[in-house]
Enzyme design. Structure first.
Site, short mmCIF file in Angstrom:
data_model
loop_
_atom_site.label_atom_id
_atom_site.label_comp_id
_atom_site.label_asym_id
_atom_site.label_seq_id
_atom_site.Cartn_x
_atom_site.Cartn_y
_atom_site.Cartn_z
N ARG A 9 0.82 -1.09 0.29
CA ARG A 9 -0.22 0.03 -0.01
C ARG A 9 0.82 1.20 0.14
O ARG A 9 2.06 1.13 0.48
CB ARG A 9 -0.99 -0.09 1.10
CG ARG A 9 -0.11 -0.18 2.69
CD ARG A 9 -1.04 -0.14 3.57
NE ARG A 9 -0.46 -0.12 4.79
CZ ARG A 9 -0.10 -1.14 5.55
NH1 ARG A 9 -0.12 -2.33 5.12
NH2 ARG A 9 0.54 -0.87 6.77
N ARG A 256 42.15 -35.52 -24.44
CA ARG A 256 40.97 -36.48 -24.30
C ARG A 256 41.66 -37.87 -24.32
O ARG A 256 41.34 -38.45 -23.40
CB ARG A 256 40.00 -36.25 -25.63
CG ARG A 256 38.83 -36.85 -25.67
CD ARG A 256 38.19 -37.09 -26.88
NE ARG A 256 39.04 -38.20 -27.65
CZ ARG A 256 38.70 -39.49 -27.84
NH1 ARG A 256 37.87 -40.04 -26.90
NH2 ARG A 256 39.42 -40.24 -28.62
N ASP A 257 41.77 -38.30 -25.46
CA ASP A 257 42.07 -39.74 -25.58
C ASP A 257 43.17 -40.33 -24.59
O ASP A 257 42.91 -41.54 -23.94
CB ASP A 257 42.52 -40.35 -26.63
CG ASP A 257 42.11 -41.82 -27.13
OD1 ASP A 257 41.44 -42.12 -26.30
OD2 ASP A 257 42.47 -42.21 -28.23
N ALA A 258 44.20 -39.63 -24.14
CA ALA A 258 45.10 -40.04 -23.13
C ALA A 258 44.50 -40.29 -21.78
O ALA A 258 44.64 -41.19 -21.24
CB ALA A 258 46.28 -38.92 -23.09
N HIS A 259 43.86 -39.11 -21.21
CA HIS A 259 43.25 -39.49 -20.04
C HIS A 259 41.90 -40.29 -19.96
O HIS A 259 41.66 -40.89 -19.12
CB HIS A 259 42.95 -38.05 -19.26
CG HIS A 259 41.72 -37.39 -19.77
ND1 HIS A 259 40.46 -37.38 -19.31
CD2 HIS A 259 41.59 -36.45 -20.71
CE1 HIS A 259 39.79 -36.56 -20.02
NE2 HIS A 259 40.44 -35.95 -20.75
N GLN A 260 41.50 -40.32 -21.30
CA GLN A 260 40.28 -41.32 -21.42
C GLN A 260 40.82 -42.75 -21.06
O GLN A 260 40.14 -43.65 -20.47
CB GLN A 260 39.41 -41.17 -22.74
CG GLN A 260 38.30 -42.14 -22.85
CD GLN A 260 37.56 -41.96 -24.36
OE1 GLN A 260 37.17 -40.81 -24.50
NE2 GLN A 260 37.30 -42.88 -24.87
N HIS A 457 47.21 -46.82 -30.25
CA HIS A 457 47.44 -46.83 -28.85
C HIS A 457 48.81 -47.53 -28.53
O HIS A 457 49.12 -48.49 -29.20
CB HIS A 457 46.38 -47.32 -28.13
CG HIS A 457 45.11 -46.73 -28.07
ND1 HIS A 457 44.42 -45.97 -26.96
CD2 HIS A 457 44.26 -46.33 -29.18
CE1 HIS A 457 43.69 -45.23 -27.04
NE2 HIS A 457 43.21 -45.29 -28.59
#
Length: 860
Positions: A9, A256-260, A457
């Site tokens: 109000r 990517r692929d190394a630590h995957q 690999h």
């Protein structure tokens, strides 16, 4: 003068009058009541002309009321209170301070804020600034509503009437407050108290200090990289330029692929982004960084609670001059099943737009028909299409004629016709022996007019020889990983590979000292991921028998260990080879390799032989991945699947004929966006829609984590996995220019309800969060939460006390009938039945205290 009060109000307020007249009305009233006259010196009003207004003032009452829920009062503990101040601001404080408890029995006022200025607009600006600067956590407030009023044109033009709020619904459209600091503190507290389930039961990483980033000069212009060359030439001309390049180019797979392969894809964006800029300045001669796609897309959301798209954005910003490369599973995109064509096309388009330059497209069965849609999408997006041949078998074995030299040449020619810019040899298991590598590359160079990229690999430990032989045959690019992340099921050692070519025709021209500095960074980073170190499995000659991909080798061992079959690993490898033969000697790479691995585990666990599978009459429940493979849901194998095996595994189920994606109905992105908006509570981005389509459950869980804890990818890796040590201090950048400085102080003793208080310093100010300790049984009864999606549940719409209950268990009620009355802060709310039915559970009675969302009764 103006006064805003959110009851709501409009009324006159004495403090506003004081600001513009200089007279204290309340004090004057008291003096008059004591017998003073207006003209007395203590009051100082001799005539009306003595009362003059200077400037403008307005006041806001900040209350613990929820404007999004009809101004229902909120109560509870104020977790954090930071007041605002400044020129022309007056605060009349109530009970507002950090740690204060707002009770349901008293007025909801926290503080009255008065702003003044020479002009009305100036007073409004000051009020708006102050309201933005308030930080009140733990209870809802009316501040968002007040800010909406302040900026509304009718208010600014003085056109407000008593119906202003009723006729202005946009006042209740609020920007969602993120409260990121509290959420992140809650995550850290949760990890300190209950641990991160991702690392529970695993070795604890002791390294806490950051990995050292090599120093480099931040030149105004970065060194030119091959991405600059690609952007200049376009995909077609870049492909031709690549063939003319004398040096051996290197793709770094560390991202990517190394630590995957070595750590089950658990490396976090935090550690990648910290080194990305150093790559940009120190190693611009790299061909590409293989940093996205494959398993990283779902793993980042599923386990690391990160957005794969944000990883791509942050990496691209830090490293704009080196090509980014991803692994694309053809019609499976980054998933494990075939998707509708328009979803694959849209995903590729969005990925290229977000910064992916090279798409290595492969099919798990070398079925080119399944690669067509993805390859065409890559070309249409203006990116580099690197079509991959998956290497299987033994090129040197005259007895294995299925995958001979002719097979690979024909496959390469077909991919060239389909528009490939680069041809990749994807040796996922490290099977391509040195001499085979030479013969294959030499033959492809003669038969196909495309650059050749060789991926392998190092599981067998001899793949450096294969890369060198491929180099002598003229291969253009090879994959390798930084020394600390190389070897075993990963790629060949990048540092030593470059040195082995130094001062020769194929010299990579990569600086040895710079390579070693970056290798040292990864050596230190690897220490953070000790919980995910895989068992070192010797790459014996048996590799050439079972042909297991490097990315699967350690993962399958972990699966076997979880099933109690670790001691039977040699047997599993042997059965893996038998399964491959039983399935028709297929190409094995995700997802087909998973199906072979699942089948091998299934057979060893159940002591089954291949004869039991093919000829036995025992009813077997085969793994779903095996059914998908043999049914053709993953595509068609060279020569097809053996009929008797297909019949035994599928039973009466009909196999796919043709390409699975061709029979799938197109995705309706707009419908999915609307469906997702209901779940998220906001309009999703197109990227979020794509993520939800590819991984519905994974994305849903990820979104819940973000909603509860905000973006935890900003935390240092040790903190994300293990929480903080007492006295430890970290910095977390939640957005450019906004950093949280967090220091962990201590943790309190358990409360009766099974919670603990975790104490921090946040940007130098005391903060704490309350965490439920799951190892402690609560001595306090915990209310059941109502399920908003269940129409029979009647939950509390506000915190408060049940004043009266108008029904009993078993009563029949009609729609709109009064059920009970809630009261909080002098306000009563009647809860009516939203549907016709019978009262089932009745969990409250008069006098029961409830919190928002507590289940009170059910209407069945």
């Amino acid at each position: 003068f103006y006064f805003i009060e959110v009851n709501p109000r409009i009324q006159v307020e004495h403090t506003v009058t004081e600001e513009v007249t200089g007279f204290d009305i309340v004090r004057s009233q008291i003096l008059i009541a004591q017998g003073h006259k207006l003209s007395d010196e203590d009051i100082g009003i001799n005539s009306q002309s003595d009362i003059k207004t200077t400037g403008f003032a307005l006041q806001s009452r900040v209350t613990t009321e929820d404007p999004g829920n009809k101004f229902v009062p909120d109560y509870g503990r104020i977790a954090h209170y930071r007041s605002a101040a400044g020129m022309g601001i007056r605060l009349d404080a109530g009970t507002a301070f950090s740690g204060a408890f707002v009770h349901p029995y008293y007025d909801s006022l926290l503080v009255k804020v008065t702003a003044r200025g020479r002009r009305f607009e100036e007073a409004v600006r000051r009020m708006d600034r102050v309201l933005h600067e308030f930080r009140i956590r733990g209870v809802k407030t009316n501040i968002p509503f007040l800010m909406n009023v302040l900026k509304h044109p009718d208010f600014l033009n003085g056109k407000c009437t008593t119906t202003f709020i009723d006729k202005t619904p946009e006042l209740f459209e609020f920007a969602k407050r993120r409260d990121r600091a509290t959420k992140i503190l809650s995550y850290i507290g949760e990890t300190i108290i209950n641990g991160n389930p991702l690392v529970q039961g695993r070795p604890v990483a002791t390294r806490r200090e950051p990995a050292p980033v090599p120093s480099f000069d931040h030149l105004p212009h970065r060194p030119e990289g091959l991405r600059d060359k690609f952007l200049e030439l376009g995909a077609e001309k870049f492909s031709k330029w690549l063939q003319s390049e004398k040096r051996l180019l290197i793709t770094d797979t560390t991202f990517r692929d190394a630590h995957q392969s070595l750590h089950a894809t658990r490396f976090r964006t935090y550690d990648m982004v910290h080194i990305a800029e150093a790559y940009s300045y120190l190693l611009p001669q790299l061909f590409s960084l293989e940093m996205w796609g494959g398993a990283t897309f779902d793993t980042s959301m599923r386990f690391l609670k990160e957005s794969p798209w944000e990883r791509l954005d942050r990496m691209r910003e830090a490293c704009p001059n080196i090509l980014f490369q991803m692994l694309l599973r053809a019609s499976s995109a980054v998933g494990y099943a075939n998707y509708p064509d328009n979803l694959v096309q849209d995903f590729v388009k969005e990925s290229a737009k977000s910064g992916i330059d090279v798409f290595r497209v492969f099919d798990a069965l070398n079925w080119t028909e399944n690669m067509r849609v993805a390859m065409e999408a890559v070309c249409a997006a203006g990116a580099i299409c690197e079509a991959a041949i998956c290497y299987s078998g033994d090129l040197l074995n005259p007895k294995r004629t299925k995958y001979d030299l002719k097979y690979y040449i024909n496959l390469a020619k077909e991919l060239e016709k389909m528009g490939a810019h680069i041809l990749a040899i994807k040796d996922m298991a490290g099977l391509c022996k040195p001499e085979a590598a030479y013969r294959l590359v030499d033959a492809l160079k003669q038969e196909v007019d495309l650059p050749i990229h060789f991926h392998t690999h190092d599981t067998a430990g001899i793949q450096a020889a294969s890369l060198l032989r491929a180099s002598s045959a003229g291969v253009d690019v090879v994959d390798a990983a930084m020394a600390p992340m190389s070897g075993g099921t990963s790629q060949v050692n990048l540092n030593t590979l470059c040195e082995s070519l130094r001062h020769q025709d194929r010299d990579t021209e990569l600086d040895a000292a710079r390579l070693d500095e970056i290798a040292e960074y990864w050596r230190c980073v690897r220490e953070f991921y000790l919980p995910f170190e895989s068992v070192v499995l010797p790459g014996t000659g048996d590799l050439y028998n079972h042909e297991m991909p490097g990315g699967q080798y350690t993962n399958l061992y972990e699966q076997a260990r979880a099933l109690g079959l670790a001691d039977r690993w040699p047997e599993i490898c042997h059965v893996y080879a038998e399964v491959n033969e039983m399935f028709g000697d297929i190409v094995k790479v995700t997802p087909t390799s998973k199906a072979v691995g699942d089948m091998a585990l299934f057979m060893v666990a159940n002591d089954l032989t291949t004869d039991d599978v093919k000829n036995g009459d025992r009813e077997l429940s085969f793994p779903e991945s095996v059914i998908d493979l043999i049914s053709g849901a993953m595509g068609q194998a060279v020569g097809g699947f053996p009929a008797e095996v297909q019949k035994r595994i599928l039973g009466d189920r009909k196999p796919f004929e043709g390409r699975p994606g061709a029979t799938l109905p197109p995705v309706n992105f707009e419908e999915k966006a609307k469906e997702l908006e209901k779940v998220l509570g906001y309009e999703p981005s197109h990227r979020e829609v794509l993520s939800a389509l590819l991984y519905p459950k994974v994305f849903e869980d990820f979104a819940k984590h973000r909603k509860k804890y905000s973006d935890t990818s900003v935390l240092p890796t040790p903190v994300f996995f293990f929480g903080m040590n007492v006295g430890e201090e970290i910095a977390a950048d939640i957005e450019p220019g906004k950093t949280l400085f967090i220091k962990y102080q201590t943790v309190g003793t358990p409360h009766l309800d099974g919670t603990r208080t975790v104490f921090f310093e946040l940007n130098g100010q005391p903060r704490d969060v309350t965490i439920e300790d799951t190892s402690i049984e609560s001595a306090v009864h915990k209310a059941i939460q109502a399920d908003s999606s269940n129409p029979s549940h009647v939950g509390a719409s506000m915190p408060g006390m049940v004043v009266s209950v108008a029904v009993q268990q078993g009563d029949k009620v009609s729609k709109g009938q009064k059920l009970l009355v809630l009261e909080a802060m002098k306000m009563q709310t009647t809860i009516n039945a939203e549907r016709e039915g019978t009262v089932g559970q009745l969990l409250v009675s008069a006098g029961t205290q409830v919190s928002t969302g507590d289940l009170m009764l059910t209407v069945e």
